[in-house]
Design a protein around this motif. Structure first.
Motif, PDB file in Angstrom:
ATOM      1  N   LEU A 152      15.127  44.908  19.755  1.00 20.28           N
ATOM      2  CA  LEU A 152      14.105  44.032  20.216  1.00 20.28           C
ATOM      3  C   LEU A 152      12.926  44.389  20.327  1.00 20.28           C
ATOM      4  N   GLY A 153      12.652  45.553  20.339  1.00 20.05           N
ATOM      5  CA  GLY A 153      11.244  46.201  20.590  1.00 20.05           C
ATOM      6  C   GLY A 153      10.578  45.522  21.701  1.00 20.05           C
ATOM      7  N   ASP A 154       9.539  44.760  21.727  1.00 17.76           N
ATOM      8  CA  ASP A 154       8.747  44.077  22.783  1.00 17.76           C
ATOM      9  C   ASP A 154       9.021  42.833  22.858  1.00 17.76           C
ATOM     10  N   GLY A 155      10.107  42.322  21.994  1.00 17.10           N
ATOM     11  CA  GLY A 155      10.700  40.880  22.169  1.00 17.10           C
ATOM     12  C   GLY A 155      11.423  40.735  23.371  1.00 17.10           C
ATOM     13  N   ARG A 156      12.021  39.328  23.563  1.00  8.79           N
ATOM     14  CA  ARG A 156      12.878  39.114  24.555  1.00  8.79           C
ATOM     15  C   ARG A 156      14.165  38.631  23.877  1.00  8.79           C
ATOM     16  N   PHE A 157      15.155  38.706  25.060  1.00 12.09           N
ATOM     17  CA  PHE A 157      16.659  38.500  24.321  1.00 12.09           C
ATOM     18  C   PHE A 157      17.069  37.154  24.910  1.00 12.09           C
ATOM     19  N   ALA A 158      17.070  36.088  23.977  1.00 10.01           N
ATOM     20  CA  ALA A 158      17.571  34.886  24.588  1.00 10.01           C
ATOM     21  C   ALA A 158      19.078  34.700  24.758  1.00 10.01           C
ATOM     22  N   MET A 159      19.382  34.095  26.085  1.00  9.69           N
ATOM     23  CA  MET A 159      20.823  33.836  26.281  1.00  9.69           C
ATOM     24  C   MET A 159      20.853  32.827  27.333  1.00  9.69           C
ATOM     25  N   GLY A 160      22.142  32.186  27.768  1.00 11.04           N
ATOM     26  CA  GLY A 160      21.987  31.542  28.903  1.00 11.04           C
ATOM     27  C   GLY A 160      21.739  32.129  30.122  1.00 11.04           C
ATOM     28  N   GLU A 161      21.526  31.494  31.032  1.00 13.28           N
ATOM     29  CA  GLU A 161      21.336  32.064  32.584  1.00 13.28           C
ATOM     30  C   GLU A 161      22.762  32.575  32.837  1.00 13.28           C
ATOM     31  N   VAL A 162      22.657  34.110  33.239  1.00 13.42           N
ATOM     32  CA  VAL A 162      23.878  34.796  33.244  1.00 13.42           C
ATOM     33  C   VAL A 162      24.696  34.505  34.680  1.00 13.42           C
ATOM     34  N   SER A 163      24.045  33.947  35.367  1.00  9.59           N
ATOM     35  CA  SER A 163      24.707  33.398  36.763  1.00  9.59           C
ATOM     36  C   SER A 163      25.354  32.197  36.844  1.00  9.59           C
ATOM     37  N   SER A 164      25.258  31.236  35.911  1.00 13.74           N
ATOM     38  CA  SER A 164      25.660  30.066  35.833  1.00 13.74           C
ATOM     39  C   SER A 164      26.315  29.384  34.565  1.00 13.74           C
ATOM     40  N   VAL A 165      25.269  29.596  33.587  1.00 11.74           N
ATOM     41  CA  VAL A 165      25.750  28.953  32.222  1.00 11.74           C
ATOM     42  C   VAL A 165      26.790  29.857  31.459  1.00 11.74           C
ATOM     43  N   PRO A 166      27.824  29.185  31.005  1.00 13.77           N
ATOM     44  CA  PRO A 166      29.146  29.927  30.492  1.00 13.77           C
ATOM     45  C   PRO A 166      28.735  30.807  29.494  1.00 13.77           C
ATOM     46  N   ALA A 167      27.756  30.397  28.534  1.00 12.79           N
ATOM     47  CA  ALA A 167      27.663  31.273  27.338  1.00 12.79           C
ATOM     48  C   ALA A 167      26.932  32.519  27.769  1.00 12.79           C
ATOM     49  N   GLY A 168      25.869  32.396  28.925  1.00 16.58           N
ATOM     50  CA  GLY A 168      25.417  33.521  29.709  1.00 16.58           C
ATOM     51  C   GLY A 168      26.199  34.401  30.252  1.00 16.58           C
ATOM     52  N   LYS A 169      27.353  33.716  30.964  1.00 20.46           N
ATOM     53  CA  LYS A 169      28.337  34.585  31.624  1.00 20.46           C
ATOM     54  C   LYS A 169      29.102  35.433  30.748  1.00 20.46           C
ATOM     55  N   TYR A 170      29.511  34.776  29.524  1.00 21.79           N
ATOM     56  CA  TYR A 170      30.323  35.591  28.686  1.00 21.79           C
ATOM     57  C   TYR A 170      29.581  36.450  27.928  1.00 21.79           C
ATOM     58  N   GLY A 171      28.189  36.364  27.588  1.00 22.62           N
ATOM     59  CA  GLY A 171      27.157  37.426  26.977  1.00 22.62           C
ATOM     60  C   GLY A 171      27.201  38.350  27.891  1.00 22.62           C
ATOM     61  N   LYS A 172      26.842  38.372  29.017  1.00 22.69           N
ATOM     62  CA  LYS A 172      26.803  39.475  29.940  1.00 22.69           C
ATOM     63  C   LYS A 172      27.977  40.305  30.026  1.00 22.69           C
ATOM     64  N   ALA A 173      29.023  39.586  30.369  1.00 20.44           N
ATOM     65  CA  ALA A 173      30.365  40.369  30.157  1.00 20.44           C
ATOM     66  C   ALA A 173      30.604  41.210  29.022  1.00 20.44           C
ATOM     67  N   ALA A 174      30.173  40.819  27.881  1.00 21.13           N
ATOM     68  CA  ALA A 174      30.168  41.407  26.499  1.00 21.13           C
ATOM     69  C   ALA A 174      29.331  42.702  26.585  1.00 21.13           C
ATOM     70  N   LEU A 175      28.345  42.480  27.109  1.00 16.78           N
ATOM     71  CA  LEU A 175      27.216  43.372  26.892  1.00 16.78           C
ATOM     72  C   LEU A 175      27.503  44.517  27.821  1.00 16.78           C
ATOM     73  N   GLU A 176      28.015  44.046  29.137  1.00 18.77           N
ATOM     74  CA  GLU A 176      28.386  45.471  30.070  1.00 18.77           C
ATOM     75  C   GLU A 176      29.878  45.861  29.477  1.00 18.77           C
ATOM     76  N   LYS A 177      30.546  45.266  28.662  1.00 23.77           N
ATOM     77  CA  LYS A 177      31.985  45.968  28.215  1.00 23.77           C
ATOM     78  C   LYS A 177      31.398  47.150  27.211  1.00 23.77           C
ATOM     79  N   LEU A 178      30.391  46.769  26.438  1.00 24.60           N
ATOM     80  CA  LEU A 178      29.801  47.470  25.452  1.00 24.60           C
ATOM     81  C   LEU A 178      28.746  48.408  25.797  1.00 24.60           C
ATOM     82  N   GLY A 179      28.498  48.477  27.249  1.00 26.14           N
ATOM     83  CA  GLY A 179      27.655  49.348  27.415  1.00 26.14           C
ATOM     84  C   GLY A 179      26.313  49.325  27.471  1.00 26.14           C
ATOM     85  N   ILE A 180      25.921  47.915  26.844  1.00 27.00           N
ATOM     86  CA  ILE A 180      24.404  47.466  26.349  1.00 27.00           C
ATOM     87  C   ILE A 180      23.766  46.963  27.484  1.00 27.00           C
ATOM     88  N   TRP A 181      24.323  46.359  28.589  1.00 28.12           N
ATOM     89  CA  TRP A 181      23.464  45.459  29.469  1.00 28.12           C
ATOM     90  C   TRP A 181      22.407  46.313  30.239  1.00 28.12           C
TER      91      TRP A 181
END
Length: 281
Positions: A152-181
């Motif tokens: 990403l460098g200095d860039g932003r990481f686009a995803m749905g709001e992690v507290s409410s939007v399903p794609a954001g919730k799924y994304g956060k779960a995946a990043l946490e599982k992989l130790g990236i979050w």
């Protein structure tokens, strides 16, 4: 004389009459409501569908075919499942609801707002990492410890709001599982729905983003650079149901069409996995 106020539910303006002269005005409003109800009971009454934003391309195509055959219009409102569920709770006028995750359908069901017998798990999807079409850093192997922050460098990481939007919730779960979050959480540009996250990447406002496989396929401005392991997040399931507030006499017919063999082909061409057994209609 009456005063007219307006409320907006999912882009639909609803006029509410407040009587200045009670009896005459209330009679006028009652007659108008009765006329409206009769129109909705008509054989050609449109079907109003509240659907997750990621369904737009496929659902629009299915609705167009059904309208051509039946002469009945489908009015679809697309947004994050969380926003749609809240609008349904607030009595927004809709006949069918299709959520991008089970929890938001459960939320509406717990409010006693759906017809339980009509609920079905319709579709599945995959979660992918996308980059803008001019991305030159190659594919990303999404495994434990991958250094997305460096990419990403200095860039932003686009995803749905992690507290409410399903794609954001799924994304956060995946990043946490992989130790990236922990390394990317401070770079997240939270979007109101998955299509908004997709647009940030397509416009070059974020170098990377998490969306559904189907969204990536619908936008030539992005390319898939990685697919998240299926076991890195909860299963992506799209349940649908008829709402108890449904007024269109055609709601059941369109609900059946969404489970038909013809709809199955359209959904699969868009990249979805069809879970529901075909209805045969």
């Amino acid at each position: 004389m009456s005063i007219i106020t307006r409320r907006i539910f999912g882009g639909v303006a609803i006029a509410i009459a407040i009587a200045a002269q009670p009896f005459a005005a209330l009679a006028e409003v009652a007659n108008a409501a009765a006329g409206s109800g009769a129109a909705r009971a008509d054989a050609k009454a449109p079907v109003v569908v509240f659907a997750a934003a990621s369904l737009k391309n496929a659902l629009d195509a299915i609705a167009k075919d059904w309208t051509r055959e039946s002469g009945v219009e489908v009015k679809a409102s697309y947004a994050a499942s969380s926003a749609l569920a809240k609008q349904i709770e607030q009595a927004a006028p809709a006949d069918l609801f299709i959520s991008a995750d089970v929890p938001w359908m459960d939320y509406v069901a717990q409010k006693d707002l759906i017809v339980p017998a009509t609920r079905v798990d319709l579709l599945g999807n995959r979660l992918v990492l996308v980059a803008s079409k001019d991305w030159s850093k190659g594919d990303v192997e999404l495994k434990s410890g991958v250094d997305l922050a460096a990419l990403l460098g200095d860039g932003r990481f686009a995803m749905g709001e992690v507290s409410s939007v399903p794609a954001g919730k799924y994304g956060k779960a995946a990043l946490e599982k992989l130790g990236i979050w922990p390394s990317v959480s401070g770079k997240v540009a939270g979007a109101e729905n998955v299509r908004a996250a997709l647009a940030l990447v397509a416009r070059g406002e974020a170098p990377l983003g998490i969306v559904y496989k189907t969204d990536a396929a619908a936008d030539k401005g992005v390319k898939v650079v990685g697919t998240f392991p299926a076991d890195s997040h909860p299963p992506i399931i799209y349940p649908m149901a008829k709402l108890k507030s449904a007024t269109s006499s055609n709601a059941d017919a369109f609900l059946n069409r969404l489970s038909s063999a013809g709809a199955k082909k359209t959904f699969e061409e868009a990249g979805f996995t069809v879970i529901a057994p075909p209805s045969g209609s």
